[in-house]
Design a protein around this motif. Sequence first.
Motif, mmCIF file in Angstrom:
data_model
loop_
_atom_site.group_PDB
_atom_site.id
_atom_site.type_symbol
_atom_site.label_atom_id
_atom_site.label_comp_id
_atom_site.label_asym_id
_atom_site.label_seq_id
_atom_site.Cartn_x
_atom_site.Cartn_y
_atom_site.Cartn_z
ATOM 1 N N GLY A 80 8.266 -13.108 2.470
ATOM 2 C CA GLY A 80 9.708 -12.882 2.484
ATOM 3 C C GLY A 80 10.091 -11.540 3.062
ATOM 4 N N ILE A 81 11.392 -11.294 3.078
ATOM 5 C CA ILE A 81 11.924 -10.047 3.628
ATOM 6 C C ILE A 81 12.772 -9.342 2.573
ATOM 7 N N PHE A 82 12.963 -8.047 2.769
ATOM 8 C CA PHE A 82 13.853 -7.298 1.891
ATOM 9 C C PHE A 82 15.299 -7.720 2.150
ATOM 10 N N LEU A 83 16.061 -7.830 1.069
ATOM 11 C CA LEU A 83 17.467 -8.207 1.142
ATOM 12 C C LEU A 83 18.324 -7.068 0.614
ATOM 13 N N THR A 84 19.541 -6.962 1.094
ATOM 14 C CA THR A 84 20.445 -5.955 0.547
ATOM 15 C C THR A 84 20.651 -6.232 -0.945
ATOM 16 N N ARG A 85 20.730 -5.164 -1.702
ATOM 17 C CA ARG A 85 20.943 -5.190 -3.154
ATOM 18 C C ARG A 85 19.704 -5.617 -3.946
ATOM 19 N N MET A 86 18.547 -5.586 -3.317
ATOM 20 C CA MET A 86 17.313 -5.679 -4.085
ATOM 21 C C MET A 86 17.039 -4.320 -4.711
ATOM 22 N N ALA A 87 16.617 -4.298 -5.968
ATOM 23 C CA ALA A 87 16.198 -3.052 -6.619
ATOM 24 C C ALA A 87 14.685 -3.121 -6.791
ATOM 25 N N VAL A 88 13.981 -2.108 -6.272
ATOM 26 C CA VAL A 88 12.521 -2.096 -6.329
ATOM 27 C C VAL A 88 12.029 -0.683 -6.632
ATOM 28 N N ALA A 119 6.085 -2.612 3.143
ATOM 29 C CA ALA A 119 6.078 -1.442 2.259
ATOM 30 C C ALA A 119 4.662 -1.072 1.842
ATOM 31 N N ASP A 120 3.897 -2.056 1.369
ATOM 32 C CA ASP A 120 2.540 -1.771 0.918
ATOM 33 C C ASP A 120 1.652 -1.354 2.089
ATOM 34 N N LYS A 121 1.795 -2.034 3.202
ATOM 35 C CA LYS A 121 0.960 -1.704 4.368
ATOM 36 C C LYS A 121 1.251 -0.298 4.871
ATOM 37 N N THR A 122 2.519 0.097 4.827
ATOM 38 C CA THR A 122 2.890 1.441 5.286
ATOM 39 C C THR A 122 2.287 2.518 4.398
ATOM 40 N N ALA A 123 2.453 2.364 3.088
ATOM 41 C CA ALA A 123 1.893 3.345 2.161
ATOM 42 C C ALA A 123 0.369 3.345 2.213
ATOM 43 N N ARG A 124 -0.223 2.160 2.267
ATOM 44 C CA ARG A 124 -1.684 2.043 2.232
ATOM 45 C C ARG A 124 -2.317 2.622 3.487
ATOM 46 N N LEU A 181 13.300 -6.120 6.765
ATOM 47 C CA LEU A 181 11.874 -5.858 6.958
ATOM 48 C C LEU A 181 11.048 -6.802 6.090
ATOM 49 N N PRO A 182 9.857 -7.184 6.540
ATOM 50 C CA PRO A 182 8.976 -7.970 5.666
ATOM 51 C C PRO A 182 8.642 -7.161 4.410
ATOM 52 N N ILE A 183 8.612 -7.815 3.252
ATOM 53 C CA ILE A 183 8.299 -7.120 2.014
ATOM 54 C C ILE A 183 6.899 -6.513 2.094
ATOM 55 N N ALA A 184 5.982 -7.188 2.768
ATOM 56 C CA ALA A 184 4.608 -6.684 2.899
ATOM 57 C C ALA A 184 4.559 -5.369 3.657
ATOM 58 N N GLU A 200 9.821 -7.403 -11.932
ATOM 59 C CA GLU A 200 10.477 -8.608 -11.436
ATOM 60 C C GLU A 200 10.006 -8.869 -10.014
ATOM 61 N N MET A 201 10.456 -9.971 -9.445
ATOM 62 C CA MET A 201 10.244 -10.228 -8.024
ATOM 63 C C MET A 201 11.170 -9.298 -7.240
ATOM 64 N N PRO A 202 10.733 -8.811 -6.059
ATOM 65 C CA PRO A 202 9.462 -9.120 -5.412
ATOM 66 C C PRO A 202 8.364 -8.133 -5.794
ATOM 67 N N SER A 203 7.126 -8.523 -5.564
ATOM 68 C CA SER A 203 6.002 -7.596 -5.675
ATOM 69 C C SER A 203 5.783 -6.949 -4.315
ATOM 70 N N LEU A 204 5.716 -5.637 -4.285
ATOM 71 C CA LEU A 204 5.507 -4.927 -3.020
ATOM 72 C C LEU A 204 4.009 -4.827 -2.755
ATOM 73 N N ALA A 205 3.410 -5.988 -2.484
ATOM 74 C CA ALA A 205 1.980 -6.083 -2.219
ATOM 75 C C ALA A 205 1.755 -6.402 -0.744
ATOM 76 N N SER A 206 0.534 -6.213 -0.280
ATOM 77 C CA SER A 206 0.235 -6.417 1.143
ATOM 78 C C SER A 206 0.330 -7.886 1.541
ATOM 79 N N ASN A 207 0.182 -8.793 0.573
ATOM 80 C CA ASN A 207 0.263 -10.225 0.888
ATOM 81 C C ASN A 207 1.609 -10.836 0.484
ATOM 82 N N ALA A 208 2.595 -9.983 0.219
ATOM 83 C CA ALA A 208 3.911 -10.469 -0.199
ATOM 84 C C ALA A 208 4.567 -11.273 0.922
#
Length: 349
Positions: free
Chosen positions: A306-314, A265-270, A260-263, A296-304
Motif C-alpha cells: 500500500g501507499i501512505f494516505l493523508t491523515r495517517m498517523a504513524v 519508510a523502512d527501506k530509507t531508514a534501513r 509514497l509506498p509504505i515500504a 495499528e495499521m499500517p506497519s512501516l516494514a520493508s515488506n509493507a
Amino acid sequence: MEQKISQIFQNCKSQCVLFTNIKEIFYLTDAEFDGFWLLLVKDKIYSICSKMIEHQLREFFKNRNINICVGEPFYKTITEILKQNNVNNVLIDTKYIDVANFILLSEKLNQEKINIVKKAGILDNIRITKNKDEIIKLKKSCKIVSEVCNTIKGELKPGVSELDIHYRVLELFAKNHVVESFNPIIASGENSANPHHISSLRKITTNDIVMMDIGCVYKGYCSDLTRTYFLGRIDDDKKKIWDVVKNAQNAVIKGIRAGLPIAWADKTARNIIKESGYEDKFIHATGHGIGIEIHEMPSLASNAEGIFLTRMAVTVEPGIYIEQNFGVRIEDTILIKENDCEVLTSAVY
C-alpha cells in the motif's frame, strides 16, 4: 457513528457484524468503558450487556437509537437477537474475540443454523486515516507526552533508578488526567540494548545512557515517543550511533508524504543504518500506525503493502542495539500530509 457503520456495511458486504473489542466499540460509540458488545443488524444497533452496567449504558446512549439488551452469557443473547431478525450470517472479527467466547458462540449459532463469517481487521481500512476530531485528540496526547518527557529529562541524574523514572512518568500522566498507552520502557546503560526492556532497580550512573519509550492516552487516543539521552560525557562511539539513528529518522521524516509506498519508510531508514555498518543491529520495523491502539495499521516494514494516505498517523522509530552494551532508539509520532508530514511529538532530543 452512522457514517462509520455505513462504511462497515459497504466494505464488508454484510448485514450483520459483531464487535467484542473495547477499543473498536469505543471507536464506533465513544463509550470508553468496558463490559458490553456491539451488534449491528441491518438498520439496527444492539448493545449486549450485563445487569451491572445496564444503567450506565442507558444513560450514555439515552439520546441515540441503540437497543440495550441485558442478558448473560452474551452468546445466548446474541443468538436470540439474530433469530428475531431472521439473520443467517454474522460477521465476526477473529483478530479480537477470545477463543472461549468464539467457541461458545460458534456452537450456539451452529445449533440455530446461523453461520459465522470470519474476518480479521474489519475496521482497519476505516481506522487507518484520522478525521479532524481524532487528529485534535492525537495532537493533545502527543503534547502531553512531550511535556512529560521534557520534565523527566530535567530530572535525570546519577542515583535515580529506572523504576523511579518509570513511576515518575505515571505520576506526571496522572497529573495531566491521562493514563499510559503502554507500560513505560525506561532502560539505562546495557539495558538500553533491549528494545522492550522492563524497568528495573538499576540506578543511573555518571556518564550513563538512558532510553525512555513512553506514551499516554487522551480521550481514547494514544501517543508514542522515544528519546535516548546521555548524562555527562558522551562516549564517541555512542554519539556516532546516536547520530546514525537520528539521520535515519530525519531522512524518513523529511521525505515522507502521501502517495509514497509504505515500504519506502523502512527501506530509507534501513539503508542509512546499513551504510553505517549496523544493518544487523536494527532489529525491528521503522514504525507503526497509531490511534485508538498503540499499534495499528499500517506497519512501516520493508515488506509493507500500500501507499501512505493523508491523515495517517504513524511513528518513525529507527534503532540500533549493541548486545550487552547499549542501544539507541529515537521515535516521534507524525501525521501524513499531502506533500510532507507534521511531527506531533516535540520533546527535546
